[in-house]
Design a protein around this motif. Structure first.
Motif, PDB file in Angstrom:
ATOM      1  N   GLY A  58       0.810  -1.130  -0.205  1.00 35.93           N
ATOM      2  CA  GLY A  58      -0.006  -0.060   0.020  1.00 35.93           C
ATOM      3  C   GLY A  58       0.791   1.235  -0.079  1.00 35.93           C
ATOM      4  N   SER A  59       0.218   2.365   0.296  1.00 36.89           N
ATOM      5  CA  SER A  59       0.936   3.630   0.187  1.00 36.89           C
ATOM      6  C   SER A  59       1.699   3.762   1.508  1.00 36.89           C
ATOM      7  CB  SER A  59      -0.259   4.676   0.220  1.00 36.89           C
ATOM      8  OG  SER A  59      -1.074   4.871   1.088  1.00 36.89           O
ATOM      9  N   ILE A  60       2.469   4.835   1.791  1.00 39.85           N
ATOM     10  CA  ILE A  60       3.370   4.558   3.097  1.00 39.85           C
ATOM     11  C   ILE A  60       2.826   4.902   4.235  1.00 39.85           C
ATOM     12  CG2 ILE A  60       3.683   7.373   2.821  1.00 39.85           C
ATOM     13  CD1 ILE A  60       6.327   4.537   3.731  1.00 39.85           C
ATOM     14  N   ALA A  61       1.384   5.678   4.145  1.00 42.95           N
ATOM     15  CA  ALA A  61       0.937   5.905   5.396  1.00 42.95           C
ATOM     16  C   ALA A  61       0.800   4.510   6.325  1.00 42.95           C
ATOM     17  CB  ALA A  61      -0.415   6.512   5.298  1.00 42.95           C
ATOM     18  N   LYS A  81      11.342  -6.828  12.872  1.00 42.13           N
ATOM     19  CA  LYS A  81      11.524  -5.355  13.344  1.00 42.13           C
ATOM     20  C   LYS A  81      11.786  -4.800  12.182  1.00 42.13           C
ATOM     21  CE  LYS A  81      11.150  -5.271  18.052  1.00 42.13           C
ATOM     22  NZ  LYS A  81      10.467  -4.043  18.525  1.00 42.13           N
ATOM     23  N   MET A  82      11.958  -5.208  11.149  1.00 41.44           N
ATOM     24  CA  MET A  82      12.213  -4.499   9.697  1.00 41.44           C
ATOM     25  C   MET A  82      11.138  -4.089   8.988  1.00 41.44           C
ATOM     26  SD  MET A  82      15.870  -6.167   8.597  1.00 41.44           S
ATOM     27  CE  MET A  82      16.362  -4.789   7.439  1.00 41.44           C
ATOM     28  N   GLY A  83      10.787  -2.805   8.995  1.00 40.26           N
ATOM     29  CA  GLY A  83       9.605  -2.252   8.192  1.00 40.26           C
ATOM     30  C   GLY A  83       9.736  -2.333   6.829  1.00 40.26           C
ATOM     31  N   MET A  84       8.753  -3.335   6.064  1.00 37.32           N
ATOM     32  CA  MET A  84       8.826  -3.347   4.826  1.00 37.32           C
ATOM     33  C   MET A  84       7.391  -2.918   3.916  1.00 37.32           C
ATOM     34  SD  MET A  84      10.640  -6.974   4.200  1.00 37.32           S
ATOM     35  CE  MET A  84      12.183  -7.341   5.604  1.00 37.32           C
ATOM     36  N   THR A  85       7.461  -2.124   3.169  1.00 41.45           N
ATOM     37  CA  THR A  85       6.268  -1.843   2.357  1.00 41.45           C
ATOM     38  C   THR A  85       6.657  -1.631   0.709  1.00 41.45           C
ATOM     39  OG1 THR A  85       4.627  -0.030   2.019  1.00 41.45           O
ATOM     40  CG2 THR A  85       6.832   0.437   2.886  1.00 41.45           C
ATOM     41  N   THR A  86       5.375  -1.760   0.024  1.00 40.04           N
ATOM     42  CA  THR A  86       5.836  -1.332  -1.387  1.00 40.04           C
ATOM     43  C   THR A  86       5.627  -0.094  -1.797  1.00 40.04           C
ATOM     44  OG1 THR A  86       3.337  -1.989  -1.557  1.00 40.04           O
ATOM     45  CG2 THR A  86       4.851  -3.652  -2.260  1.00 40.04           C
ATOM     46  N   ASP A  87       5.271   0.875  -0.530  1.00 33.49           N
ATOM     47  CA  ASP A  87       5.086   2.138  -0.932  1.00 33.49           C
ATOM     48  C   ASP A  87       4.701   2.759  -2.358  1.00 33.49           C
ATOM     49  OD1 ASP A  87       5.740   4.925  -0.342  1.00 33.49           O
ATOM     50  OD2 ASP A  87       7.943   4.808  -0.506  1.00 33.49           O
ATOM     51  N   LEU A  88       3.407   2.342  -2.322  1.00 32.25           N
ATOM     52  CA  LEU A  88       2.648   2.619  -3.655  1.00 32.25           C
ATOM     53  C   LEU A  88       2.680   4.242  -3.950  1.00 32.25           C
ATOM     54  CD1 LEU A  88      -0.254   0.244  -3.846  1.00 32.25           C
ATOM     55  CD2 LEU A  88       2.017   0.110  -4.646  1.00 32.25           C
ATOM     56  N   THR A  89       3.080   4.579  -5.355  1.00 30.56           N
ATOM     57  CA  THR A  89       3.293   5.912  -5.682  1.00 30.56           C
ATOM     58  C   THR A  89       1.654   6.415  -6.383  1.00 30.56           C
ATOM     59  OG1 THR A  89       4.243   5.794  -7.513  1.00 30.56           O
ATOM     60  CG2 THR A  89       5.566   6.018  -5.757  1.00 30.56           C
ATOM     61  N   GLU A  90       1.804   7.773  -6.602  1.00 31.21           N
ATOM     62  CA  GLU A  90       0.468   7.970  -7.579  1.00 31.21           C
ATOM     63  C   GLU A  90       0.460   7.309  -8.891  1.00 31.21           C
ATOM     64  OE1 GLU A  90      -1.480  12.230  -8.594  1.00 31.21           O
ATOM     65  OE2 GLU A  90       0.574  12.414  -8.406  1.00 31.21           O
ATOM     66  N   GLN A  91       1.736   7.321  -9.308  1.00 28.19           N
ATOM     67  CA  GLN A  91       1.660   6.534 -10.701  1.00 28.19           C
ATOM     68  C   GLN A  91       1.571   5.231 -10.621  1.00 28.19           C
ATOM     69  OE1 GLN A  91       2.433   7.915 -13.736  1.00 28.19           O
ATOM     70  NE2 GLN A  91       2.259   9.838 -12.933  1.00 28.19           N
ATOM     71  N   ASP A  92       1.844   4.218  -9.639  1.00 27.20           N
ATOM     72  CA  ASP A  92       1.461   2.993  -9.393  1.00 27.20           C
ATOM     73  C   ASP A  92      -0.048   2.807  -9.382  1.00 27.20           C
ATOM     74  OD1 ASP A  92       4.016   2.294  -9.238  1.00 27.20           O
ATOM     75  OD2 ASP A  92       4.240   2.617  -6.782  1.00 27.20           O
ATOM     76  N   VAL A  93      -0.666   3.775  -8.523  1.00 21.96           N
ATOM     77  CA  VAL A  93      -2.221   3.659  -8.423  1.00 21.96           C
ATOM     78  C   VAL A  93      -2.845   3.960  -9.693  1.00 21.96           C
ATOM     79  CG1 VAL A  93      -4.217   4.658  -7.233  1.00 21.96           C
ATOM     80  CG2 VAL A  93      -1.963   4.287  -6.085  1.00 21.96           C
ATOM     81  N   ILE A  94      -2.586   4.949 -10.556  1.00 20.05           N
ATOM     82  CA  ILE A  94      -3.009   5.386 -11.632  1.00 20.05           C
ATOM     83  C   ILE A  94      -2.757   4.365 -12.877  1.00 20.05           C
ATOM     84  CG2 ILE A  94      -3.010   7.162 -13.491  1.00 20.05           C
ATOM     85  CD1 ILE A  94      -2.332   9.320 -11.436  1.00 20.05           C
ATOM     86  N   MET A  95      -1.649   3.903 -12.993  1.00 21.27           N
ATOM     87  CA  MET A  95      -1.135   3.160 -14.048  1.00 21.27           C
ATOM     88  C   MET A  95      -1.312   1.554 -13.748  1.00 21.27           C
ATOM     89  SD  MET A  95      -0.543   5.519 -16.141  1.00 21.27           S
ATOM     90  CE  MET A  95       0.316   4.489 -17.404  1.00 21.27           C
ATOM     91  N   GLY A  96      -2.101   1.307 -12.453  1.00 21.04           N
ATOM     92  CA  GLY A  96      -2.511  -0.052 -12.070  1.00 21.04           C
ATOM     93  C   GLY A  96      -1.403  -0.936 -11.951  1.00 21.04           C
ATOM     94  N   ARG A  97       0.138  -0.416 -11.407  1.00 18.51           N
ATOM     95  CA  ARG A  97       1.371  -1.269 -11.435  1.00 18.51           C
ATOM     96  C   ARG A  97       1.499  -1.859 -10.001  1.00 18.51           C
ATOM     97  NH1 ARG A  97       4.586   3.577 -14.074  1.00 18.51           N
ATOM     98  NH2 ARG A  97       4.921   4.138 -11.892  1.00 18.51           N
ATOM     99  N   GLY A  98       0.185  -1.810  -9.243  1.00 22.04           N
ATOM    100  CA  GLY A  98       0.340  -2.130  -7.719  1.00 22.04           C
ATOM    101  C   GLY A  98       0.960  -3.663  -7.775  1.00 22.04           C
TER     102      GLY A  98
END
Length: 987
Positions: A58-61, A81-98
């Motif tokens: 998801g996004s960084i929040a 303990k190691m935080g891991m996230t895909t940190d989706l950006t606006e382009q990922d969401v709009i272009m369907g690259r999630g």
């Protein structure tokens, strides 16, 4: 996740809600919901599986706000303990690259960290745009051969509790039953001792508390196949289907797991608690009862009898302190009744308990414990909780961390019981920790300090009667000033608090003074009185000290000061050699004075003696007189001799003697000037504290324990009242570490001017900071008639309150709002820090004035000084807040600190090896500090300096993780991990 799947999870068949008046779990309400979401609940449930890579898709929040916010502990891997996230950006969401980003993120996690498995948590945005995380996880697992588990728990699905169940459902669907258990370690079973496999569901090992329980299970022969999910490993969760019995520790969290394992594998389960002596014993009995092994039952009763006998003896003194104390418990679920049982076991009275997350069965247990009229709080809004505390006379609020600062701001003692806490309360040993922490917070002296209003908010008439006084140690009665016979005044006595009158604190007994009892000094704490005198002279403008002794004394002293201040230090010597040492050194002194006057034309030459010339019998006063007669052309240059042999006193006493000598030689007497001293210190000061257009002057006799940073802050405090400070000696701009205009000067570049000494008698009052300065203060008052106020130090709320009250009186002005705010900030810091500092044990090695200040500051937040060493005896040590003060060295400190189990050392840089050998941190204070930058400029005093000091002390203690349980690895477990090295464990 489809709506019908969510509905099925909400209408959990095993949940007692479904057999009562309502069905399903409560839905969220706009404007009235502050709890966590489904994603939060899922992550909480599974994150303690320590060898898994937990990827938040998801996004960084989602990851950025929740990363590493729980107190769960691992005895081995720390991958969780190691935080891991895909940190989706606006382009990922709009272009369907999630989905593509997630696929590559899984590959990176596997390639980099080689996890036992990867868990992927779906969040709101990818759920909304339709990312198929199940398909991505299946493809990634097939591609790289590592299990990849989808956890579809988007936040908008529902509450945290729903997320718990989603996580549990994912474990049963994708993980449980996918592997058979490893064989028992060789020798685990023997005749009459059969090992049984068990599992725990909803136990998270917060603060390592399950390590209180696991040794007991080992002893009984109960192998914990898996713990969902505290200190768990992926391989263990795979084998949960093989358990003989499951214990449901938190019924509302993952009750669906217990039901599904029973339906699919026939595993019986029971609900139990590890909080409280009776509940721990009952949980052990329930394991034995369901398993039905007579040998296990016998072993269980034997262990329970032994442990209960031991813990009841250990709890006896704590129960005596806690008996009758009132508690407001605001939590939910199993804690709403299990903690009640533990508190009642301690003799406490639970006036109400929270039930926001409790089942009907939980409430039935509450009524059984507290009676049919038990007060149950479903909506724990902060205002309502505070009102209950006040109305019921509650002694402590026990709740989750998000309520902590609401309680502290309302000055209510608080104990954190939820997931962020640092202390372990489960098991028999956890019960002892719970009692200790309750006493720590309820009995802490910070509550009185936080509740009492500032002294200057008393009736104006009372403040107007304040006269010059000697302000005593914290909690001790005030005494009149050394001269002048003024009545005593305690600026903190007879004040009303928000909850009623503050009882006058009892005067603590003075410590026993243990004198030096050995021939060899090891790790000398003492610096010579000669250097102390030189330091005092360095606090005057265009001055130079000249040590009367051999060349080495000055050379060593120069290095001493240069390493501490990191400044060029003007210091000279009379350079006594073999002939003058035998035949007499007067000529060396006269010649040295002549050379300095001729070459440098200073305003002041200070001449402290060394042990050499004092042993020789040199008459230093006569030598100065002879210099005056031989060189009258230098009459303008002040020369101040002072007897400071190395074999008497220390840096602090030499500093004080030099200050006294300056007053004796350079401050004109009242008779000589024909003025009336103290004219401006009348009981009714002139409006705004002014005489004509000039601010009222306040003299300050500053002890050697005050740093240049302290003095700078003190001057700012005085100026805030429209007063003009004249500090003697003033190191605040002579050794404060600034770049001067000129490249080099053989003299001091700042400090008090010699000319200003003639104005001392025009001051409204004199502030005397430090007991070592009292003889100088007596002389100054006799010379000028100016009344004085004497304070032992300026560290801590009470000491600074006394100073501010005095300044307000002198200036006849209200206390500035900025200081009111700083005071409130210090009170807030005291509350924040008391959790770490309360009952902590400190070892202090310092000169008397500094030692007294630190010991009183620590006592004010509930800490204990278990070892105190001073280089010399002094009357001021009677005010130290400790049982004894040893006059000695750092070897004495090390022995006393070890005997007292000290957790931190406060001392100079020489104490670093001592702290290292003790294995505890060091806070550097005093002289010298040669292994750190900026120590000379550190501000310890005032509201701000005290606040910073408390934060530093508390932060050092946080690093120790002293409240945590040492990791324990079961001897019945086949984990292939290295044994835990002592106290070392994963963060």
């Amino acid at each position: 996740m489809k709506q019908q799947q969510i509905a099925a999870l909400l209408d959990e068949p095993a949940c007692v809600h479904n057999s009562k008046t309502k069905s399903g779990c409560a839905k969220t309400k706009p404007g009235a919901t502050a709890g966590g979401c489904a994603f939060d609940g899922a992550q909480i449930a599974l994150l303690p599986i320590a060898d898994v890579a937990h990827i938040v898709h998801g996004s960084i929040a989602c990851a950025g706000s929740s990363w590493d916010n729980r107190g769960t502990r691992s005895s081995g891997p720390a991958l969780y303990k190691m935080g891991m996230t895909t940190d989706l950006t606006e382009q990922d969401v709009i272009m369907g690259r999630g989905e593509k980003r997630l696929f590559h993120a899984i590959k990176q996690a596997i390639d980099t960290y080689r996890p036992a498995a990867v868990f992927v948590y779906n969040t709101c945005i990818p759920a909304l745009i339709g990312d198929d995380i199940e398909a991505v996880c299946k493809e990634a697992a097939g591609r790289w051969g590592t299990p990849v588990v989808p956890v579809d728990a988007a936040g908008f699905y529902g509450t945290k509790n729903l997320g718990n169940r989603i996580a549990g459902e994912a474990m049963v669907k994708y993980v449980c039953g996918t592997r058979e258990p490893d064989p028992l370690p060789a020798g685990s079973e023997r005749e009459g001792f059969k090992v049984h496999d068990v599992a725990l569901i909803g136990e998270y090992n917060i603060a390592g508390e399950f390590w209180h329980v696991l040794p007991l299970l080992d002893e009984l022969g109960l192998r914990v196949l898996g713990n969902l999910s505290g200190d768990a490993r992926f391989r263990e969760v795979q084998t949960l289907h093989h358990s003989a019995v499951n214990m449901m520790v938190c019924s509302k969290a993952m009750i669906n797991v217990a039901r599904l394992l029973q339906e699919r594998y026939g595993t019986p389960w029971f609900e139990g608690s590890f909080y409280g002596v009776a509940d721990v014993s009952q949980a052990l009995r329930d394991f034995a009862r369901i398993i039905g092994d007579p040998d296990l039952t016998a072993r269980t009763e034997s262990v329970i009898a032994r442990e209960e006998l031991a813990i009841h003896g250990q709890l006896a003194p704590w129960r005596a302190r806690l008996k009758g104390r009132k508690v407001l418990l605001y939590t939910g679920g199993v804690k709403s009744w299990s903690i009640v049982s533990a508190l009642q076991d301690l003799g406490m009275v639970v006036v109400a308990t929270g039930t926001r997350k409790s089942t009907e069965d939980d409430k039935a247990r509450i009524r059984a414990l507290m009676g049919e009229d038990a007060v149950m709080i479903d909506d724990g809004n902060p205002r309502g909780l505070i009102d209950i505390v006040r109305d019921q006379g509650v002694d402590v609020l026990i709740a989750g961390g998000r309520n902590m600062y609401t309680a502290l701001k309302a000055r209510i003692p608080f104990l954190d019981i939820n997931q962020e806490r640092d202390f372990a309360y489960a098991g028999y040993g956890g019960m002892l920790e719970l009692a200790r922490q309750l006493c720590l917070t309820i009995e802490s002296p910070v509550w009185q300090a936080a509740r009492q209003p500032a002294p200057w908010h008393r009736p104006p008439a009372a403040l107007a009667d304040v006269g010059p006084v000697s302000v005593p140690a914290a909690g001790a009665p005030a005494t009149p000033a050394a001269a002048g016979g003024h009545p005593g005044f305690s600026p903190v006595a007879d004040l009303a608090t928000v909850d009623g009158p503050v009882p006058e604190p009892m005067t603590p007994a003075p410590p026993a003074i243990l004198k030096r009892a050995k021939a060899l000094s090891v790790g000398p704490l003492k610096a010579s009185a000669t250097l102390g005198a030189a330091l005092a002279f360095l606090g005057f403008r265009r001055a130079i000290p000249m040590l009367h002794g051999s060349q080495g004394c000055t050379a060593f002293g120069k290095v001493f000061f240069v390493r501490h201040f990191r400044e060029p230090i003007p210091l000279q010597t009379t350079a006594i050699e073999q002939v003058s040492a035998i035949m007499g050194s007067e000529d060396n002194l006269v010649e040295g004075l002549r050379v300095i006057c001729e070459k440098h034309d200073p305003d002041l030459i200070g001449v402290p003696t060394t042990g050499l010339v004092e042993t020789q019998g040199c008459d230093i006063r006569m030598a100065v007189k002879n210099f005056r007669s031989q060189y009258p052309q230098y009459a303008r240059i002040a020369v101040v001799p002072v007897a400071t042999p190395d074999f008497t006193g220390s840096l602090e006493s030499g500093y004080a003697l030099a200050t006294q000598a300056i007053i004796e030689w350079l401050v004109p007497s009242q008779e000589a000037t024909g003025t009336q001293a103290g004219q401006l210190a009348s009981p009714t000061p002139l409006p705004h504290g002014e005489r004509g257009q000039q601010p009222l002057q306040v003299n300050v006799l500053a002890g050697s324990h005050l740093t240049p940073g302290d003095l700078e802050h003190l001057k700012a405090l005085i100026e805030a009242f429209g007063l003009q400070p004249l500090v003697l000696p003033d190191l605040s701009d002579s050794l404060d570490g600034h770049l001067p205009e000129e490249d080099f000067s053989p003299l001091t570049l700042g400090g008090a001017s010699v000319a200003a000494l003639a104005t001392l008698q025009d001051a409204a009052a004199t502030l005397v900071i430090g007991g070592s300065m009292h003889p100088a203060a007596d002389l100054l008052q006799a010379r000028t008639g100016v009344p004085d106020y004497r304070l032992p130090h300026l560290m801590g709320l009470e000491a600074v309150d006394a100073l501010v009250t005095i300044l307000a009186k002198i200036a006849a002005r209200p206390v500035p709002s900025s200081l009111e705010r700083q005071r409130a900030q210090l009170q807030d810091a005291m509350l924040d820090c008391h959790f770490m500092l309360g009952q902590s044990r400190f070892a202090i090695a310092a000169e008397p004035d500094l030692l007294v200040g630190f010991s009183q500051l620590l006592a004010g937040v509930g800490a204990e000084t278990v070892a105190a060493v001073a280089p010399i005896n002094a009357p001021s040590l009677a005010a130290a807040r400790c049982e004894r003060v040893r006059i000695g060295d750092l070897e004495d400190l090390e022995q006393a600190a070890r005997a007292g189990s000290a957790e931190m050392v406060i001392g100079n840089a020489h104490a670093a090896p001592t702290a290292q050998r003790l294995g505890i941190p060091l806070i550097r204070a005093g002289f010298p500090q040669y292994d750190r930058l900026g120590g000379y400029q550190r501000t310890w005093i005032g509201y701000q300096g005290t606040r910073d000091t408390l934060f530093d002390l508390a932060n050092q203690l946080l690093k120790l993780e002293s409240g945590e349980v040492h990791p324990y690895r079961s001897r019945l477990s086949p984990r292939g991990e290295a044994p835990c090295p002592g106290q070392d464990h994963a963060a």
